[in-house]
Design a protein around this motif. Sequence first.
Motif, mmCIF file in Angstrom:
data_model
loop_
_atom_site.group_PDB
_atom_site.id
_atom_site.type_symbol
_atom_site.label_atom_id
_atom_site.label_comp_id
_atom_site.label_asym_id
_atom_site.label_seq_id
_atom_site.Cartn_x
_atom_site.Cartn_y
_atom_site.Cartn_z
ATOM 1 N N ARG A 168 0.813 -1.235 0.052
ATOM 2 C CA ARG A 168 -0.091 -0.098 0.038
ATOM 3 C C ARG A 168 0.868 1.103 0.013
ATOM 4 O O ARG A 168 0.684 2.211 -0.871
ATOM 5 C CB ARG A 168 -0.979 -0.050 1.355
ATOM 6 N N PRO B 133 4.022 -1.986 7.785
ATOM 7 C CA PRO B 133 5.116 -1.238 7.497
ATOM 8 C C PRO B 133 5.340 -0.104 8.708
ATOM 9 O O PRO B 133 4.365 0.089 9.436
ATOM 10 C CB PRO B 133 4.652 -0.374 6.163
ATOM 11 N N ASP C 268 1.497 1.489 10.933
ATOM 12 C CA ASP C 268 0.299 1.295 10.345
ATOM 13 C C ASP C 268 0.251 2.168 8.950
ATOM 14 O O ASP C 268 0.278 3.376 8.827
ATOM 15 C CB ASP C 268 -0.870 2.090 11.330
#
Length: 205
Positions: free
Chosen positions: A15, A50, A61
């Motif tokens: 992400r 991460p 987060d």
Amino acid sequence: MLRLFRAPFSTNVERVALALAHKGLEVESVVISYDDRSPVVEVSGQGLVPVLVDGDTVVPDSIAILRYLEEKWPDPPLFPGDPARRAELDVFLDWFNRVWKVAPNAIEEELEGDRQDRELVKELAARMHDSLDVFERLLDGRDHLLGDDLSVADCAAFPFLKYAKVRDPDDDELFHRILDDNLQLGGDYPRLSAWIDRVNERPRA
Ligand SMILES: N[C@@H](CCC(=O)N[C@@H](CS)C(=O)NCC(=O)O)C(=O)O
């Protein structure tokens, strides 16, 4: 230089990797193994990746990191400027993390347990497969989940939904096999299929 604590094949790291590349930001990577989380615990007080380190600021987060990046480097944007569109994005992120993810997480828990409730696993698997319709409809008439342009919604959902089409042969994590097994497109869902290809072509940091 930004530092990103990451692990191979991590969905939540991907992400952030998509967002960083979209914003043209480079990072120094610290790759950890799940067998030894001490480097990430040391820097952030918790063991999950991460984690982003920007000088004295430590952000764990994935979604918090995406918000941090937007705040500090707003261009090119990943969040809409209009408050109503932004609220819709918040609703999507909340739904994806706290509702959509429940089924694959619960299947993983069942499969890892001593005794499996086969009926429950079947029901959860059906819930996962049925959710493909939602994404297909979200992509009606637009190239990305919440609009024409890439947003945080795409960065957040893609690393999970991509398993409908792509899985690295070396990626044998149980959670990822559950995604792969239960999100098969089976020749349907043309918009979702094209979106996976579209986002997959994007760079990652
Ligand atoms: N809410 C966190 C979840 C982070 C998370 O679960 N990370 C996984 C990798 S995708 C992890 O570190 N897993 C290690 C483990 O559970 O052993 C986020 O969105 O960053």
